[in-house]
Design a protein around this motif. Structure first.
Motif, PDB file in Angstrom:
ATOM      1  N   LEU A   1       0.826  -1.208   0.000  1.00  0.00           N
ATOM      2  CA  LEU A   1       0.000   0.000   0.000  1.00  0.00           C
ATOM      3  C   LEU A   1       0.863   1.263   0.000  1.00  0.00           C
TER       4      LEU A   1
ATOM      5  N   CYS B   1       1.145   4.403  -2.896  1.00  0.00           N
ATOM      6  CA  CYS B   1       1.133   5.858  -2.639  1.00  0.00           C
ATOM      7  C   CYS B   1       2.352   6.506  -3.280  1.00  0.00           C
TER       8      CYS B   1
ATOM      9  N   ALA C   1       1.960   6.706  -6.947  1.00  0.00           N
ATOM     10  CA  ALA C   1       0.958   7.704  -7.352  1.00  0.00           C
ATOM     11  C   ALA C   1       1.558   9.104  -7.307  1.00  0.00           C
TER      12      ALA C   1
ATOM     13  N   GLU D   1      -4.159  11.291   2.740  1.00  0.00           N
ATOM     14  CA  GLU D   1      -4.657  10.253   1.822  1.00  0.00           C
ATOM     15  C   GLU D   1      -3.832   8.968   1.958  1.00  0.00           C
ATOM     16  N   TYR D   2      -2.541   9.138   2.220  1.00  0.00           N
ATOM     17  CA  TYR D   2      -1.692   7.985   2.539  1.00  0.00           C
ATOM     18  C   TYR D   2      -2.331   7.209   3.696  1.00  0.00           C
TER      19      TYR D   2
ATOM     20  N   VAL E   1      -5.456   7.087   4.549  1.00  0.00           N
ATOM     21  CA  VAL E   1      -6.669   6.415   4.069  1.00  0.00           C
ATOM     22  C   VAL E   1      -6.289   5.094   3.404  1.00  0.00           C
ATOM     23  N   VAL E   2      -5.209   5.139   2.620  1.00  0.00           N
ATOM     24  CA  VAL E   2      -4.789   3.948   1.859  1.00  0.00           C
ATOM     25  C   VAL E   2      -4.211   2.873   2.794  1.00  0.00           C
TER      26      VAL E   2
ATOM     27  N   SER F   1      -6.120   0.637   5.470  1.00  0.00           N
ATOM     28  CA  SER F   1      -6.995  -0.437   5.005  1.00  0.00           C
ATOM     29  C   SER F   1      -6.421  -1.824   5.326  1.00  0.00           C
TER      30      SER F   1
ATOM     31  N   VAL G   1      -8.866   2.148  -0.604  1.00  0.00           N
ATOM     32  CA  VAL G   1      -7.520   2.262  -1.166  1.00  0.00           C
ATOM     33  C   VAL G   1      -7.531   3.113  -2.448  1.00  0.00           C
TER      34      VAL G   1
ATOM     35  N   GLY H   1      -8.089   6.913  -1.866  1.00  0.00           N
ATOM     36  CA  GLY H   1      -6.893   7.607  -1.410  1.00  0.00           C
ATOM     37  C   GLY H   1      -5.916   7.807  -2.556  1.00  0.00           C
ATOM     38  N   LEU H   2      -5.735   6.749  -3.352  1.00  0.00           N
ATOM     39  CA  LEU H   2      -4.740   6.819  -4.425  1.00  0.00           C
ATOM     40  C   LEU H   2      -5.162   7.820  -5.504  1.00  0.00           C
TER      41      LEU H   2
ATOM     42  N   SER I   1      -6.988  10.448  -5.034  1.00  0.00           N
ATOM     43  CA  SER I   1      -6.779  11.784  -4.444  1.00  0.00           C
ATOM     44  C   SER I   1      -5.318  12.198  -4.583  1.00  0.00           C
TER      45      SER I   1
END
Lengths: 417, 417
Positions: A45, A49, A52, A60-61, A63-64, A67, B71, B74-75, B77
């Motif tokens: 994960l 990030c 991306a 947002e990291y 959020v990812v 999970s 996931v 977030g990515l 975003s």
């Protein structure tokens, strides 16, 4: 109970964890479980990030990556239910676990464990994803890598747990690294302070932060393995792992305690020397202020007598990861500091002997120096704290030094090879 | 805007999606984006749950599978931010999206889009994980497979969107399956009702539920592809995909509309015949009541004249997935129903011609029957609705029937081979 990523890596292992948890619940304990993501999942994960965007938004990291633990919480709940236990997951925002807003490196502020405690009292096992919480403005936060240990201790404090069992891939804390010293012994007990010193110098069993929190909240931790038979089935009267407890409890429980509890080593330090620094007030500050601003963690510092009058050599260590940055900062500050040469050496290791026993005993350091000198190990630097003596040596001597000191302090197991 | 799993499969594709979204935001639109999990990720998570327990708890299943869309939110975003756009993710519990409590098959009840709308007004792109919400007691719910289309339409309604662009791996809705009929044409417009009929008989572009919701809330949907150049860069004046709109709008916009909009086929039906069922009140109920209780969806029903007086043959279709269960239910109900023989045939296909135009035109059905008869295709059953005529034929004739009917209703593209 807390289970790390290797204990949660795949459904078969999660089933095994469910069995371990169920056994404790069946013994009549109210149980909350903190879980890590499956081993490798957080890396996967984090890499998403990074791919991306190299400058990813930490919110947002969070959020990812949060999970990963969400998945294992749900799966462990399902696995426990399939064994006939009552279980449910409690996500960070559901309890909630409030943290400060610092995304990707948050700190837990408060845990509202009311509903959780009620559920536990009713016989329901609570499964909590580690490493995460919620900010004041309602967004997911994470505590930084390895934060699940900290989550476990914080939950244990919040529910006033009798004990916090942290399952890892080792079965306890050893007197030194058993892969190097075959006569290393598993410790029955170790104090918070000792564990902090051992953890911070490379005995990476628990995250340092979690030990600090346990000390502050006085949460008894047991370190044990989910992969051994003893780790599956045990009672409070016969705990298989290493207990991490306060010094007061230690004194009550262990009168025959050794002077030295353990010996740690750390190969991830590098030594830096600045020669012929002006020997005047403020000169040393000129070195360490720019490093502090760059958030570089300086460890051992030695100021040598200079060869010329009015000059001195300054040596210190930094994590090897930060070496390049350190050299760059010092290069830029050359005019301010006014040194002659800048020398670095990453071929060093720090060896530390740790033990609360040394507070009341002289001679601990001299035993160390003599044992090393007898085997021709040169000491490049020394630092001491109340319960620790550390020396910097050439990295190639690490294993020899560990074995020599382990014997010198009488730590060798009698029954081992 | 809504992007499906194939559009979100991997960081490269997510970057592409970010470009598409940014282009619309740069054109001055306020944009909310609903995302699916990466293709394959939901399957992976569902399999974890199944492996953990064949009888998994739907509430914990929801905790596990909802992580896939978390996931990708977030990515996306992060990817948008790296293009210089303002963006943030809004998880189901953050808005919140309230659903009924039916875990793993929830229905959206209310969406509190206040904070979301404020953020959008301020120029921030809102990224929302599809397929999920939160129950009244604060636990994660999911809407069932394919629920992200429904999430997108619900969000579009909640923020009063001008349009809901649903990106899939096809670039629009076609007159029939272009893999079978090379002269199939992409439709510029189709009505909600037509789309429902087309979707329910196998033209699987959108989830049926989402179309029903769009019709109820009057949300204009555009179906388009994230993999074509037209799908990346377009303006509201020249939309590349198929618009799904109300019948009123259709009448205004498309005076030259064809009688028939499209032809769908469905090979996943099986035919079941019960012979010599007593021809008396309640007999048919004895057949379909136990099937309804078993939640088996019966489609076409034909009652044939029996060969003997006082007896009748009953034929109907069920999804082939439910065939075994159907046969079992009917076998158990044999005494109640009193049939002679139970015959099944999965080698059938349903062909449906669909079009709002047929409401005002006679002869649509007879054109179909004649065209098929001319090519020797035998019709085994017929059902009709206001805007659809469906026939059941032998499965081997499916492709032939589609081509014949596509030509018979004048749908063939002029410029295609």
């Amino acid at each position: 109970m807390k289970f790390g990523g290797t204990s949660m890596a795949g459904i078969e292992r999660i089933r095994r964890v469910a069995k371990i948890v169920k056994q404790q619940a069946d013994a009549g304990h109210e149980v909350a479980v903190v879980v890590s993501a499956m081993a490798g999942d957080t890396d996967r994960l984090v890499n998403f990030c990074r791919e991306a965007s190299s400058l990813y938004d930490a919110a947002e990291y969070d959020v990812v990556v949060a999970s990963g633990e969400q998945v294992t919480s749900g799966l462990l709940s399902i696995a426990l239910q399939s064994l006939g236990a009552k279980a449910r997951s409690w996500l960070g925002w559901q309890m909630p676990i409030r943290t400060i807003e610092a995304h990707s490196k948050a700190r837990i502020e408060t845990i509202d464990a009311g509903a959780l405690t009620e559920a536990m009292k009713s016989g329901e096992i609570a499964i909590i994803p580690g490493f995460q919480g919620i900010s004041q403005d309602g967004r997911i936060t994470t505590l930084g890598r390895g934060g699940s240990d900290t989550s476990a201790v914080a939950i244990a404090a919040a529910v006033k747990a009798d004990r916090c069992d942290i399952y890892t891939d080792v079965d306890g804390v050893y007197t030194t690294d058993p892969r190097i010293v075959t006569r290393a012994r598993k410790l029955k007990t170790v104090t918070f302070e000792e564990m902090l010193e051992l953890a911070s110098v490379g005995a990476k069993v628990l995250q340092t932060r979690s030990v600090g929190l346990a000390m502050k909240e006085n949460v008894k931790i047991q370190v044990l393995s989910s992969f051994t038979e003893e780790g599956v089935n045990y009672t409070a009267d016969d705990l298989p792992g290493t207990m991490i407890i306060s010094e007061d409890e230690m004194e009550e429980s262990d009168m025959e305690r050794q002077l030295i509890t353990g010996i740690a080593h750390d190969k991830n330090e590098s030594k830096i020397t600045l020669t012929r620094v002006p020997d005047k007030p403020g000169a040393v500050a000129n070195i360490f202020e720019p490093l502090a601003e760059a958030a570089i963690n300086v460890d051992m510092i030695i100021q040598n007598v200079g060869r010329e009058k009015g000059e001195t050599d300054v040596t210190f260590t930094v994590p090897t990861n930060d070496l390049d940055r350190t050299m760059q900062v010092l290069d830029e500050a050359r005019a301010d500091i006014g040194y002659n040469r800048l020398i670095s050496d990453s071929n060093v290791a720090k060896i530390s002997v740790v033990g609360v026993g040394m507070k009341s005993h002289a001679g601990v350091a001299s035993t160390m120096f003599k044992a090393l000198a007898d085997r021709g190990v040169n000491i490049q630097a020394i630092t001491t704290s109340e319960i620790k003596v550390s020396v910097l040596i050439e990295e190639d001597y690490t294993e020899l030094a560990l074995r020599v000191l382990h014997t010198a302090y009488g730590l060798d197991a009698e029954d081992a090879a």
